[in-house]
Design a protein around this motif. Structure first.
Motif, PDB file in Angstrom:
ATOM      1  N   SER A  30      31.884  35.935  22.075  1.00  0.00           N
ATOM      2  CA  SER A  30      31.373  34.699  21.483  1.00  0.00           C
ATOM      3  C   SER A  30      30.257  34.132  22.351  1.00  0.00           C
ATOM      4  N   ALA A  31      29.356  33.402  21.710  1.00  0.00           N
ATOM      5  CA  ALA A  31      28.248  32.786  22.443  1.00  0.00           C
ATOM      6  C   ALA A  31      28.763  31.808  23.485  1.00  0.00           C
ATOM      7  N   ASP A  32      29.846  31.112  23.185  1.00  0.00           N
ATOM      8  CA  ASP A  32      30.406  30.157  24.149  1.00  0.00           C
ATOM      9  C   ASP A  32      30.940  30.862  25.389  1.00  0.00           C
ATOM     10  N   GLU A  33      31.468  32.081  25.230  1.00  0.00           N
ATOM     11  CA  GLU A  33      31.945  32.839  26.388  1.00  0.00           C
ATOM     12  C   GLU A  33      30.785  33.204  27.312  1.00  0.00           C
ATOM     13  N   THR A  87      17.443  19.036  35.562  1.00  0.00           N
ATOM     14  CA  THR A  87      16.589  19.368  34.426  1.00  0.00           C
ATOM     15  C   THR A  87      16.674  20.862  34.157  1.00  0.00           C
ATOM     16  N   ALA A  88      16.947  21.223  32.911  1.00  0.00           N
ATOM     17  CA  ALA A  88      17.139  22.629  32.543  1.00  0.00           C
ATOM     18  C   ALA A  88      16.228  23.012  31.387  1.00  0.00           C
ATOM     19  N   ILE A  89      15.641  24.185  31.482  1.00  0.00           N
ATOM     20  CA  ILE A  89      14.851  24.767  30.392  1.00  0.00           C
ATOM     21  C   ILE A  89      15.609  25.970  29.861  1.00  0.00           C
ATOM     22  N   VAL A  90      15.775  26.021  28.544  1.00  0.00           N
ATOM     23  CA  VAL A  90      16.437  27.153  27.899  1.00  0.00           C
ATOM     24  C   VAL A  90      15.477  27.735  26.874  1.00  0.00           C
ATOM     25  N   THR A  91      14.972  28.935  27.120  1.00  0.00           N
ATOM     26  CA  THR A  91      14.096  29.557  26.133  1.00  0.00           C
ATOM     27  C   THR A  91      14.948  30.195  25.035  1.00  0.00           C
ATOM     28  N   GLY A  92      14.424  30.187  23.827  1.00  0.00           N
ATOM     29  CA  GLY A  92      15.199  30.697  22.699  1.00  0.00           C
ATOM     30  C   GLY A  92      16.478  29.917  22.516  1.00  0.00           C
ATOM     31  N   GLY A  93      16.406  28.607  22.744  1.00  0.00           N
ATOM     32  CA  GLY A  93      17.611  27.787  22.764  1.00  0.00           C
ATOM     33  C   GLY A  93      18.028  27.162  21.453  1.00  0.00           C
ATOM     34  N   SER A  94      17.402  27.564  20.360  1.00  0.00           N
ATOM     35  CA  SER A  94      17.725  26.944  19.073  1.00  0.00           C
ATOM     36  C   SER A  94      18.840  27.646  18.323  1.00  0.00           C
ATOM     37  N   ARG A  95      19.180  28.848  18.742  1.00  0.00           N
ATOM     38  CA  ARG A  95      20.156  29.632  17.995  1.00  0.00           C
ATOM     39  C   ARG A  95      21.003  30.479  18.943  1.00  0.00           C
ATOM     40  N   ILE A 138      23.182  32.535  21.432  1.00  0.00           N
ATOM     41  CA  ILE A 138      23.575  32.347  22.823  1.00  0.00           C
ATOM     42  C   ILE A 138      22.795  31.198  23.458  1.00  0.00           C
ATOM     43  N   GLY A 139      21.500  31.135  23.192  1.00  0.00           N
ATOM     44  CA  GLY A 139      20.677  30.086  23.775  1.00  0.00           C
ATOM     45  C   GLY A 139      21.139  28.700  23.389  1.00  0.00           C
ATOM     46  N   LYS A 140      21.494  28.525  22.136  1.00  0.00           N
ATOM     47  CA  LYS A 140      21.987  27.218  21.684  1.00  0.00           C
ATOM     48  C   LYS A 140      23.303  26.872  22.363  1.00  0.00           C
ATOM     49  N   ALA A 141      24.203  27.847  22.474  1.00  0.00           N
ATOM     50  CA  ALA A 141      25.487  27.603  23.136  1.00  0.00           C
ATOM     51  C   ALA A 141      25.272  27.183  24.585  1.00  0.00           C
ATOM     52  N   ILE A 142      24.330  27.814  25.267  1.00  0.00           N
ATOM     53  CA  ILE A 142      24.024  27.443  26.650  1.00  0.00           C
ATOM     54  C   ILE A 142      23.459  26.034  26.708  1.00  0.00           C
ATOM     55  N   ALA A 143      22.519  25.743  25.819  1.00  0.00           N
ATOM     56  CA  ALA A 143      21.901  24.415  25.807  1.00  0.00           C
ATOM     57  C   ALA A 143      22.939  23.326  25.573  1.00  0.00           C
TER      58      ALA A 143
END
Length: 241
Positions: free
Chosen positions: A208-211, A11-19, A21-26
């Motif tokens: 890049s956010a993916d990097e 289970t992972a929590i990503v804050t600020g995950g909608s856009r 870097i956060g979105k790429a991580i999520a």
């Protein structure tokens, strides 16, 4: 070469995950099998993820969101403290105090608030991964980003201190300090500022956010079991130490 991880059952929590870097991580966590919960003050739907409205500076909102995550006896295996606010690009003497207070509130106090509530759950399990998103600004202190630099430096110091407090467990706490990454956050600074950032980079480009996400996933994996209290640059060679 594509590197893959298996976060099935995590289970992972990503804050600020909608856009950004956060979105790429999520997204990469989801593709790796994790059950992802996005906490964002202005959430956007993301297929496969649970999206909750959470202002990381509000302890009661974190508490309510955490109750939903931990329902059905879920553990918290991964926390990515990514929520951030850059603020204006201007000299410190031109700042309204309310703006730098918000910068410090979101970027530093938000990390405190989230970690303070999640850490007892990880301590009970004696395992977990916390990745705090800092910034090159926190290492070098960037002009016209004084408040953001100060908040990011606080995140770096907090990461190092907390990692030592939990070193008797399998909880690992690390920090990623990106330089300029090609996100809306950076593009909003304007073409002149962005071009200056590119010219200051030895690789002559934005990351890049993916990097960034790829580095974060490695830190969350068992492959990174001996790393804690570390700060990992993501600056295209721009960081000087």
């Amino acid at each position: 070469m594509t590197v893959t991880y298996d976060f099935g059952g995590k289970t992972a929590i990503v804050t600020g995950g909608s856009r950004g870097i956060g979105k790429a991580i999520a997204v990469q966590l989801m593709l790796s099998g994790a059950d992802v919960w996005i906490w964002d003050a202005d959430p956007l739907p993301l297929d496969g993820a649970h999206c909750q409205t959470v202002d990381v500076t509000k302890a009661h909102q974190i508490k309510d969101a955490l109750a939903a995550v931990t329902a059905e006896d879920r553990r918290i295996d991964i926390v990515i403290n990514n929520a951030g606010y850059l603020g204006s690009y201007r000299g410190f003497d031109a700042f309204d105090p309310t703006e730098w207070q918000r910068i410090v509130g979101v970027n530093l106090m938000g990390v405190f608030e989230v970690t303070h509530q999640v850490l007892p759950i990880m301590r009970k399990a004696r395992s977990g991964r916390i990745v705090n998103m800092g910034s090159l600004a926190g290492k070098e202190g960037l002009p016209n980003l004084a408040a953001y630099s100060a908040a990011s430096a606080g995140v770096i110091a907090f990461t190092k201190a907390l990692s030592r407090e939990v070193s008797d467990t399998d909880i690992r706490v690390n920090c990623v300090a990106p330089g300029p990454i090609d996100t809306e956050l950076i593009r909003r600074l304007g073409n002149d500022v962005v071009n200056d950032m590119i010219n200051a980079s030895p690789l002559r480009r934005l990351g890049s956010a993916d990097e960034v996400a790829a580095l974060v996933l490695w830190l969350c994996s068992d492959a990174s079991s001996f790393n804690t209290g570390a700060v990992f640059d993501m600056s295209g060679g721009r960081a000087r130490y």
